[in-house]
Scaffold this active site. Structure first.
Site, mmCIF file in Angstrom:
data_model
loop_
_atom_site.group_PDB
_atom_site.id
_atom_site.type_symbol
_atom_site.label_atom_id
_atom_site.label_comp_id
_atom_site.label_asym_id
_atom_site.label_seq_id
_atom_site.Cartn_x
_atom_site.Cartn_y
_atom_site.Cartn_z
ATOM 1 N N GLU A 43 0.840 -1.203 0.000
ATOM 2 C CA GLU A 43 0.000 0.000 0.000
ATOM 3 C C GLU A 43 0.868 1.242 0.000
ATOM 4 O OE1 GLU A 43 -3.752 1.311 2.226
ATOM 5 O OE2 GLU A 43 -3.139 -0.635 3.081
ATOM 6 N N ASP A 72 8.076 6.131 -8.404
ATOM 7 C CA ASP A 72 6.754 6.678 -8.124
ATOM 8 C C ASP A 72 6.675 8.013 -8.856
ATOM 9 O OD1 ASP A 72 4.289 6.084 -6.737
ATOM 10 O OD2 ASP A 72 4.643 7.936 -5.642
ATOM 11 N N SER A 73 5.535 8.281 -9.454
ATOM 12 C CA SER A 73 5.454 9.495 -10.267
ATOM 13 C C SER A 73 4.039 10.038 -10.303
ATOM 14 C CB SER A 73 5.934 9.194 -11.692
ATOM 15 O OG SER A 73 5.103 8.232 -12.295
ATOM 16 N N ASP A 157 -0.991 12.978 -20.449
ATOM 17 C CA ASP A 157 -0.279 13.537 -21.611
ATOM 18 C C ASP A 157 -1.177 14.339 -22.560
ATOM 19 O OD1 ASP A 157 2.103 12.614 -20.651
ATOM 20 O OD2 ASP A 157 2.191 10.840 -21.934
ATOM 21 N N LYS A 177 9.865 11.886 -26.122
ATOM 22 C CA LYS A 177 9.465 12.158 -24.737
ATOM 23 C C LYS A 177 10.512 11.585 -23.765
ATOM 24 C CE LYS A 177 5.982 10.937 -21.334
ATOM 25 N NZ LYS A 177 4.748 10.204 -21.042
ATOM 26 N N ARG A 183 10.836 10.791 -15.767
ATOM 27 C CA ARG A 183 11.389 9.467 -15.498
ATOM 28 C C ARG A 183 12.821 9.383 -16.044
ATOM 29 N NH1 ARG A 183 7.056 7.011 -14.751
ATOM 30 N NH2 ARG A 183 6.201 7.604 -16.772
HETATM 31 P P1 IMP Z 1 2.963 5.418 -11.394
HETATM 32 O O1 IMP Z 1 4.192 6.065 -10.864
HETATM 33 O O2 IMP Z 1 3.250 4.507 -12.533
HETATM 34 O O3 IMP Z 1 2.099 4.815 -10.343
HETATM 35 O O4 IMP Z 1 2.123 6.576 -12.084
HETATM 36 C C1 IMP Z 1 1.331 7.457 -11.392
HETATM 37 C C2 IMP Z 1 0.352 8.168 -12.275
HETATM 38 O O5 IMP Z 1 0.928 9.427 -12.651
HETATM 39 C C3 IMP Z 1 -0.004 7.491 -13.595
HETATM 40 O O6 IMP Z 1 -1.066 6.605 -13.448
HETATM 41 C C4 IMP Z 1 -0.401 8.687 -14.442
HETATM 42 O O7 IMP Z 1 -1.708 9.057 -14.117
HETATM 43 C C5 IMP Z 1 0.542 9.763 -13.949
HETATM 44 N N1 IMP Z 1 1.765 9.817 -14.775
HETATM 45 C C6 IMP Z 1 3.024 9.519 -14.375
HETATM 46 N N2 IMP Z 1 3.894 9.681 -15.387
HETATM 47 C C7 IMP Z 1 3.160 10.085 -16.437
HETATM 48 C C8 IMP Z 1 3.500 10.401 -17.801
HETATM 49 O O8 IMP Z 1 4.665 10.343 -18.245
HETATM 50 N N3 IMP Z 1 2.460 10.746 -18.587
HETATM 51 C C9 IMP Z 1 1.187 10.821 -18.152
HETATM 52 N N4 IMP Z 1 0.807 10.524 -16.924
HETATM 53 C C10 IMP Z 1 1.794 10.160 -16.057
#
Ligand code: IMP
Length: 199
Positions: A43, A72-73, A157, A177, A183
């Site tokens: 979690e 994480d993003s 995006d 990109k 990233r």
């Molecule tokens: P995670 O880090 O893969 O869990 O991503 C978290 C969320 O951030 C994703 O589901 C997207 O909604 C958003 N996100 C992260 N990176 C990108 C990107 O490069 N393009 C678009 N959305 C992103």
């Protein structure tokens, strides 16, 4: 060159492929929880990217004994105090898809003239020796509408305009990109650090 094993805390086939392309040439074998037959769904309870990335890298290291990394993003909108941020994937609650979330964000921002936003990514690494994290950002603006024409990207995006390209990320092929993304920026730091910190 001896191959070093490293675990990557992701279930996304796309991300795993991207990491293999970057790390295999440096002599690393990437193993995902699926490759290791480990059920993995910790979690993400922290309120920061670094906190959540560390939850994942730590847990995977604990489960495998291998050095492990995680990312994480999310997207952070200035006028919304940095939201949705760590909640980007969950923004708007359950039952929404990527397009619904992006349209909801447009609705929440409304006509606000401050459209500044950034994507942020944190890579966290946990090993027997240390725990470390690297961050990357890309700065842009939230558009006024949703792009239904661009054929690239995912998530937010279609509403993320990147001034240096004069385009939204949904109009930019993945290779382009990947040269400027949050990233890529975090991975660049991680990749220049990692080889001298693994034996
Ligand atoms: P995670 O880090 O893969 O869990 O991503 C978290 C969320 O951030 C994703 O589901 C997207 O909604 C958003 N996100 C992260 N990176 C990108 C990107 O490069 N393009 C678009 N959305 C992103």
């Amino acid at each position: 060159m001896t191959t070093k094993q490293i675990a990557f805390a992701s279930g996304s086939a796309h991300k795993i492929k991207e990491m293999r392309l970057l790390l295999e040439p440096l002599g690393f074998q990437i193993l995902s929880p699926k490759d290791l037959s480990i059920p993995f769904a910790p979690e993400e309870t922290e309120s920061s990217f670094v906190g959540n990335a560390l939850i994942k890298s730590r847990e995977l290291y604990r489960l495998t004994g291998l050095p492990a990394f995680a990312d994480d993003s999310g997207i952070c909108v200035d006028a919304l105090g940095g939201r949705p941020g760590v909640f980007s994937a969950r923004y708007g609650g359950e039952g929404l898809n990527d397009k619904d979330r992006a349209i909801r964000l447009l609705g929440e921002l409304g006509e606000n003239p401050d459209r500044k936003a950034n994507y942020t990514c944190v890579i966290a690494y946990s090993s027997p020796k240390e725990e470390v994290s690297f961050d990357g950002q890309v700065f842009g603006e939230i558009t006024k509408d949703y792009d239904s024409v661009g054929q690239y990207g995912f998530g937010y995006d279609p509403i993320f305009y990147y001034p240096p390209f004069g385009k939204r990320f949904s109009e930019v092929p993945e290779e382009e990109k990947n040269k400027v993304s949050h990233r890529a920026a975090a991975m660049k730091k991680f990749l220049s650090w990692l080889p001298s910190h693994t034996s």
